[in-house]
Write a protein that holds these residues in place. Structure first.
Motif, PDB file in Angstrom:
ATOM      1  N   PRO A 296       0.848  -1.221   0.000  1.00 14.05           N
ATOM      2  CA  PRO A 296       0.000   0.000   0.000  1.00 14.05           C
ATOM      3  C   PRO A 296       0.874   1.259   0.000  1.00 14.05           C
ATOM      4  O   PRO A 296       2.002   1.239   0.518  1.00 14.05           O
ATOM      5  CB  PRO A 296      -0.802  -0.139   1.284  1.00 14.05           C
ATOM      6  CG  PRO A 296       0.011  -1.039   2.163  1.00 14.05           C
ATOM      7  CD  PRO A 296       0.727  -1.962   1.249  1.00 14.05           C
ATOM      8  N   PRO A 297       0.367   2.325  -0.556  1.00 12.77           N
ATOM      9  CA  PRO A 297       1.158   3.572  -0.617  1.00 12.77           C
ATOM     10  C   PRO A 297       1.281   4.217   0.757  1.00 12.77           C
ATOM     11  O   PRO A 297       0.424   4.020   1.627  1.00 12.77           O
ATOM     12  CB  PRO A 297       0.366   4.448  -1.587  1.00 12.77           C
ATOM     13  CG  PRO A 297      -1.045   3.990  -1.452  1.00 12.77           C
ATOM     14  CD  PRO A 297      -0.973   2.521  -1.182  1.00 12.77           C
TER      15      PRO A 297
ATOM     16  N   ARG B 182       0.009   8.809  -1.131  1.00 10.70           N
ATOM     17  CA  ARG B 182      -1.401   9.024  -1.446  1.00 10.70           C
ATOM     18  C   ARG B 182      -1.642  10.464  -1.893  1.00 10.70           C
ATOM     19  O   ARG B 182      -2.504  10.727  -2.731  1.00 10.70           O
ATOM     20  CB  ARG B 182      -2.245   8.681  -0.223  1.00 10.70           C
ATOM     21  CG  ARG B 182      -2.368   7.166   0.038  1.00 10.70           C
ATOM     22  CD  ARG B 182      -3.506   6.894   0.998  1.00 10.70           C
ATOM     23  NE  ARG B 182      -3.244   7.462   2.323  1.00 10.70           N
ATOM     24  CZ  ARG B 182      -2.610   6.820   3.284  1.00 10.70           C
ATOM     25  NH1 ARG B 182      -2.189   5.574   3.082  1.00 10.70           N
ATOM     26  NH2 ARG B 182      -2.414   7.415   4.451  1.00 10.70           N
TER      27      ARG B 182
ATOM     28  N   ARG C 216      -2.594   6.542  -4.523  1.00 12.21           N
ATOM     29  CA  ARG C 216      -3.739   5.686  -4.232  1.00 12.21           C
ATOM     30  C   ARG C 216      -4.294   5.044  -5.498  1.00 12.21           C
ATOM     31  O   ARG C 216      -4.619   3.855  -5.533  1.00 12.21           O
ATOM     32  CB  ARG C 216      -4.825   6.510  -3.521  1.00 12.21           C
ATOM     33  CG  ARG C 216      -6.010   5.640  -3.112  1.00 12.21           C
ATOM     34  CD  ARG C 216      -6.966   6.421  -2.231  1.00 12.21           C
ATOM     35  NE  ARG C 216      -8.028   5.552  -1.761  1.00 12.21           N
ATOM     36  CZ  ARG C 216      -7.935   4.666  -0.791  1.00 12.21           C
ATOM     37  NH1 ARG C 216      -6.789   4.547  -0.155  1.00 12.21           N
ATOM     38  NH2 ARG C 216      -8.968   3.914  -0.447  1.00 12.21           N
ATOM     39  N   SER C 217      -4.458   5.901  -6.570  1.00 12.06           N
ATOM     40  CA  SER C 217      -4.997   5.341  -7.820  1.00 12.06           C
ATOM     41  C   SER C 217      -4.056   4.289  -8.415  1.00 12.06           C
ATOM     42  O   SER C 217      -4.500   3.263  -8.970  1.00 12.06           O
ATOM     43  CB  SER C 217      -5.236   6.469  -8.827  1.00 12.06           C
ATOM     44  OG  SER C 217      -4.021   7.152  -9.104  1.00 12.06           O
ATOM     45  N   ARG C 218      -2.741   4.509  -8.292  1.00 16.77           N
ATOM     46  CA  ARG C 218      -1.780   3.526  -8.787  1.00 16.77           C
ATOM     47  C   ARG C 218      -1.866   2.238  -7.974  1.00 16.77           C
ATOM     48  O   ARG C 218      -1.804   1.126  -8.514  1.00 16.77           O
ATOM     49  CB  ARG C 218      -0.369   4.113  -8.720  1.00 16.77           C
ATOM     50  CG  ARG C 218       0.683   3.191  -9.329  1.00 16.77           C
ATOM     51  CD  ARG C 218       2.036   3.870  -9.477  1.00 16.77           C
ATOM     52  NE  ARG C 218       2.564   4.336  -8.209  1.00 16.77           N
ATOM     53  CZ  ARG C 218       2.629   5.626  -7.835  1.00 16.77           C
ATOM     54  NH1 ARG C 218       2.206   6.581  -8.654  1.00 16.77           N
ATOM     55  NH2 ARG C 218       3.114   5.962  -6.644  1.00 16.77           N
ATOM     56  N   TYR C 219      -2.077   2.391  -6.669  1.00 14.53           N
ATOM     57  CA  TYR C 219      -2.187   1.209  -5.807  1.00 14.53           C
ATOM     58  C   TYR C 219      -3.422   0.384  -6.176  1.00 14.53           C
ATOM     59  O   TYR C 219      -3.370  -0.856  -6.229  1.00 14.53           O
ATOM     60  CB  TYR C 219      -2.251   1.662  -4.350  1.00 14.53           C
ATOM     61  CG  TYR C 219      -2.607   0.532  -3.396  1.00 14.53           C
ATOM     62  CD1 TYR C 219      -1.695  -0.490  -3.110  1.00 14.53           C
ATOM     63  CD2 TYR C 219      -3.878   0.479  -2.794  1.00 14.53           C
ATOM     64  CE1 TYR C 219      -2.035  -1.530  -2.269  1.00 14.53           C
ATOM     65  CE2 TYR C 219      -4.217  -0.545  -1.951  1.00 14.53           C
ATOM     66  CZ  TYR C 219      -3.297  -1.558  -1.682  1.00 14.53           C
ATOM     67  OH  TYR C 219      -3.650  -2.587  -0.857  1.00 14.53           O
ATOM     68  N   GLU C 220      -4.544   1.109  -6.416  1.00 21.41           N
ATOM     69  CA  GLU C 220      -5.763   0.387  -6.760  1.00 21.41           C
ATOM     70  C   GLU C 220      -5.598  -0.358  -8.097  1.00 21.41           C
ATOM     71  O   GLU C 220      -6.099  -1.477  -8.269  1.00 21.41           O
ATOM     72  CB  GLU C 220      -6.937   1.363  -6.828  1.00 21.41           C
ATOM     73  CG  GLU C 220      -7.327   1.913  -5.453  1.00 21.41           C
ATOM     74  CD  GLU C 220      -8.452   2.951  -5.551  1.00 21.41           C
ATOM     75  OE1 GLU C 220      -8.781   3.324  -6.712  1.00 21.41           O
ATOM     76  OE2 GLU C 220      -8.966   3.348  -4.504  1.00 21.41           O
TER      77      GLU C 220
END
Length: 517
Positions: A97-98, A103, A108-112
């Protein structure tokens, strides 16, 4: 400098001489060791030959129980197929997770996005794992099925062999010749001899006499080492053989043949009950080259006949083999090393002279001549035709008052040996020993060279032994059938089958004549 150089030269020469002495010493020790090793091998070989008889005395006898087959199949070993593959774990696919700062800057979008990709890879890995596990289980089932089939096939084969063994055992216990011969063959096949001994033999069983005739190929003379030892001759730097004396070789070879005969008799008696085998006849032959003619020959060198009761009294571990055979009245070549042949007690034609078990059944069902149904004149005429076909040059009928002898035949053929008295007994029972005794008396009265006693029935073993000692040839019903077929090309039914429950040594019966017409 010159003195130093001279000292160094002398030192080098001294060291070279020491090295040469050491080399010669090691060479001498190696040569001595080689000679001792070869001599020890000879001693082991001779000791092995000396133990041919004694070594067999402690061997377990053949039994049907030991011969039973147990299916031998290794345990099921599927290997890697038995081990399940570990399932994929999500922890190995989950992205990190970032951080809080990440974030803020779009982490966050890259993590998702990475999380969704990880879930896709995880789901694919799970599907592939399940497919591999499914295939592993299929392969495991196939391997197990194949193994079960192998076990079933091995068990079925063992059961079939054991069933055959059970049938052989039942036949053996009732004295069926083929079963008794099979057992004797198994005994001889499993007998372990030193190297160089041929494993060739023939076996025949006569249920009417309860005796086994065994013919064995004897070991060649070369099994006795012609070298007594090896010695190292230092002056010639050679390992040379020390020859064994020829008298010792001949003596050892004669003893070895006697040991083979006694060993065979022991093994057969130890593996068969007295109710089935009361006597064993041993014939030993040697396959060799006649040095005088260059032809292949197979002379008989030993022939021994032993009754079980007499043989079981012997202490074989203590006997002198040659003296023991002499006590058994065996026929032994005076010079086996020189291939001086002997005439065996029984020649090995028993299988073709064996009584047929269907003799009584077929007697009234076909067109063959039943010898028991012939009149005395017809039977005598048939016997006369047979002997003329076999080489008799003259045939003279003797009146019945002259001792019951039916005819006199003369021939230069060795089978007859000059003047031969012939007596024909058209009987359906055992021809007892007294009949053979009577023939010898008539032979003496007529100064005959040999005698022949022909019967449609059979003789006891005591009669055969007496005939062998008194120049009498016995022809039983089975032999008569064979000879008539061979020389006259007539197929006949000789007589009745000997009873299997009669004791072979019982020669008190006088037999009974066949029916007259």
């Amino acid at each position: 400098m010159r003195r130093e150089a001279e000292r160094q030269r002398r030192e080098a020469e001294r060291l070279a001489k020491e090295r040469e002495r050491e080399r010669q010493k090691r060479h001498l020790e190696r040569q001595q060791a080689t000679a001792e090793k070869k001599s020890a091998e000879l001693e082991r070989r001779v000791a092995e030959l000396d133990q041919v008889l004694v070594a067999a005395l402690s061997a377990p006898p053949f039994t049907f129980g030991r011969s039973r087959v147990v299916a031998s199949v290794p345990p099921f070993a599927p290997g890697r197929l038995a081990v399940a593959e570990s399932a994929p774990q999500w922890e190995s696919f989950a992205p990190s997770p970032p951080s809080a700062l990440g974030r803020v800057f779009g982490g966050r979008s890259r993590y998702e996005r990475e999380l969704q990709e990880a879930h896709d890879r995880f789901d694919s890995a799970i599907a592939e794992h399940q497919a591999r596990e499914h295939q592993r289980l299929l392969d495991l089932t196939t391997a197990r099925t194949t193994y079960d089939h192998q076990v079933a096939a091995a068990n079925a084969q063992a059961a079939a062999q054991n069933a055959r063994l059970s049938r052989l055992r039942a036949d053996f216990e009732t004295g069926v010749p083929e079963a008794v011969e099979w057992v004797a063959g198994q005994v001889l096949e499993r007998s372990v001899y030193p190297s160089g001994f041929p494993r060739i033999f023939q076996v025949a069983y006569r249920p009417e006499n309860r005796d086994l005739v065994i013919e064995i190929e004897l070991p060649p003379q070369s099994v006795i080492p012609n070298v007594r030892a090896y010695k190292y001759v230092k002056t010639r730097d050679a390992i040379e053989p020390v020859p064994r004396a020829e008298t010792e070789i001949k003596k050892r070879y004669a003893t070895l043949l006697a040991c083979v005969a006694l060993r065979t008799l022991h093994e057969i008696f130890a593996s068969t009950p007295g109710a089935i085998v009361e006597a064993v006849v041993f014939n030993g032959r040697l396959k060799t080259i006649d040095q005088a003619t260059g032809k292949r020959v197979r002379p008989h060198l030993v022939s021994a006949e032993a009754e079980r009761a007499d043989f079981e009294e012997l202490v074989l571990s203590e006997v002198n083999p040659i003296a023991c055979l002499k006590r058994l009245n065996a026929l032994v070549s005076p010079n086996p090393y020189d291939l001086e042949a002997i005439e065996p007690f029984i020649t090995f034609d028993l299988k073709r002279f064996r009584f047929s078990t269907d003799m009584d059944v077929v007697a009234g069902l076909d067109s063959r001549r039943d010898l028991l149904q012939l009149s005395p004149t017809e039977f005598e005429h048939l016997v006369r035709e047979l002997f003329v076909a076999m080489g008799a040059e003259a045939w003279t009928t003797i009146p019945s008052k002259d001792g019951g002898v039916d005819a006199v035949a003369t021939s230069k053929n060795l089978f007859f040996g000059g003047v031969c008295l012939i007596q024909a007994k058209r009987w359906s029972g055992l021809v007892g020993l007294e009949a053979v005794h009577a023939l010898t008396g008539v032979m003496a009265d007529h100064n005959a060279t040999t005698g022949v006693l022909v019967t449609t029935s059979w003789f006891g073993r005591a009669s055969e032994q007496f005939a062998q000692r008194n120049r009498i040839t016995l022809i039983n019903g089975a032999e008569l059938k064979h000879l008539i077929k061979q020389h006259l090309n007539i197929d006949v039914i000789p007589g009745t089958t000997p009873p299997r429950n009669a004791r072979a040594s019982n020669n008190t019966q006088s037999g009974r004549p066949g029916p007259t017409i």
